[in-house]
Write a protein that holds these residues in place. Structure first.
Motif, PDB file in Angstrom:
ATOM      1  N   LEU A 152       0.824  -1.207   0.000  1.00 19.68           N
ATOM      2  CA  LEU A 152       0.000   0.000   0.000  1.00 19.68           C
ATOM      3  C   LEU A 152       0.860   1.260   0.000  1.00 19.68           C
ATOM      4  N   GLY A 153       1.987   1.215   0.710  1.00 19.34           N
ATOM      5  CA  GLY A 153       2.883   2.373   0.723  1.00 19.34           C
ATOM      6  C   GLY A 153       3.429   2.679  -0.653  1.00 19.34           C
ATOM      7  N   ALA A 154       3.840   1.636  -1.381  1.00 19.82           N
ATOM      8  CA  ALA A 154       4.370   1.825  -2.732  1.00 19.82           C
ATOM      9  C   ALA A 154       3.308   2.410  -3.658  1.00 19.82           C
ATOM     10  N   MET A 155       2.070   1.972  -3.497  1.00 19.81           N
ATOM     11  CA  MET A 155       0.988   2.496  -4.328  1.00 19.81           C
ATOM     12  C   MET A 155       0.701   3.953  -3.972  1.00 19.81           C
ATOM     13  N   GLY A 156       0.787   4.267  -2.683  1.00 19.82           N
ATOM     14  CA  GLY A 156       0.605   5.654  -2.266  1.00 19.82           C
ATOM     15  C   GLY A 156       1.666   6.560  -2.854  1.00 19.82           C
ATOM     16  N   PHE A 157       2.916   6.081  -2.886  1.00 19.70           N
ATOM     17  CA  PHE A 157       4.000   6.864  -3.474  1.00 19.70           C
ATOM     18  C   PHE A 157       3.783   7.053  -4.977  1.00 19.70           C
ATOM     19  N   ALA A 158       3.250   6.034  -5.653  1.00 20.26           N
ATOM     20  CA  ALA A 158       2.976   6.153  -7.090  1.00 20.26           C
ATOM     21  C   ALA A 158       1.940   7.244  -7.353  1.00 20.26           C
ATOM     22  N   ILE A 159       0.930   7.322  -6.497  1.00 16.22           N
ATOM     23  CA  ILE A 159      -0.091   8.359  -6.651  1.00 16.22           C
ATOM     24  C   ILE A 159       0.498   9.735  -6.338  1.00 16.22           C
TER      25      ILE A 159
END
Length: 207
Positions: A142-149
């Motif tokens: 989830l953290g990696a996806m948050g960084f992508a956004i």
């Protein structure tokens, strides 16, 4: 293939191999129980693995990495209780975003660049889905996806687009983890919009 030959040479112990997936790089994890009588078994296994390659190919061991190490641009993590192996994709800009709040690498197009905005939306949605599909731990990714956004936001993507990509994924994969991430990102987007309104910089965007 050298790796398959190595598996065949394991003999009866081949039944202990949990899986095999060939990539551009290789990571080998050996687990032993408290009842293991041969204390040197894991070291012998590593030595046997090193011998399957030609002499001119250098094998770099990273035994001192502890319970987490980098692998093919991602993180490998060993957790205990329960004992699990996690593979979590990360963005090239994760470290710079986390430490400095800025982008170093150009991993996606700016929103106002020449290509069609519909294409950018589709690419961002596909990126989030790929990250979600590749991980072995849905919570840790989830953290990696948050960084992508966040990266998309810094590239000029309006919240309707960056969050829209996450909405599409949440509809396709309706899990509590994604719904929680979506709620958190919406709160963040509303906060940013409020600041922009106060500064008079909130502008209409092309959807």
């Amino acid at each position: 293939m050298a790796e398959l030959r190595f598996l065949k040479e394991l003999g009866y112990d081949r039944r202990l191999v949990g899986g095999l997936r060939i990539q551009d790089d290789i990571t080998v994890v050996v687990g032993i129980t408290d009842e293991t009588e041969d204390e040197g078994y894991q070291e012998q296994l590593f030595k046997r693995f090193e011998k399957i390659y030609y002499r001119h190919l250098e094998i770099v061991r990273k035994d001192d990495c502890g319970f987490t190490w980098d692998f093919m641009g991602s993180h490998m993590i060993v957790s205990s209780r329960p004992l699990l192996l996690h593979y979590t994709p990360v963005s090239k800009n994760t470290e710079s975003l986390n430490n400095e709040g800025r982008l170093i690498f150009q991993t996606m197009q700016d929103y106002e660049s020449y290509s069609a905005k519909a294409v950018k939306k589709a690419v961002l949605t596909a990126t989030l889905k790929r990250v979600w599909d590749h991980t072995l731990s849905k919570q840790l990714v989830l953290g990696a996806m948050g960084f992508a956004i966040c990266e998309a936001d810094l590239r000029g993507y309006p919240p309707e687009v960056s969050l829209g990509a996450l909405v599409n994924l949440t509809k396709a994969v309706p899990t509590q983890a994604l719904r929680t991430l979506l709620s958190a990102m919406r709160v963040s987007a509303d906060w940013v919009k409020g600041i922009r309104r106060e500064r008079g910089t909130d502008q209409a965007t092309d959807r």
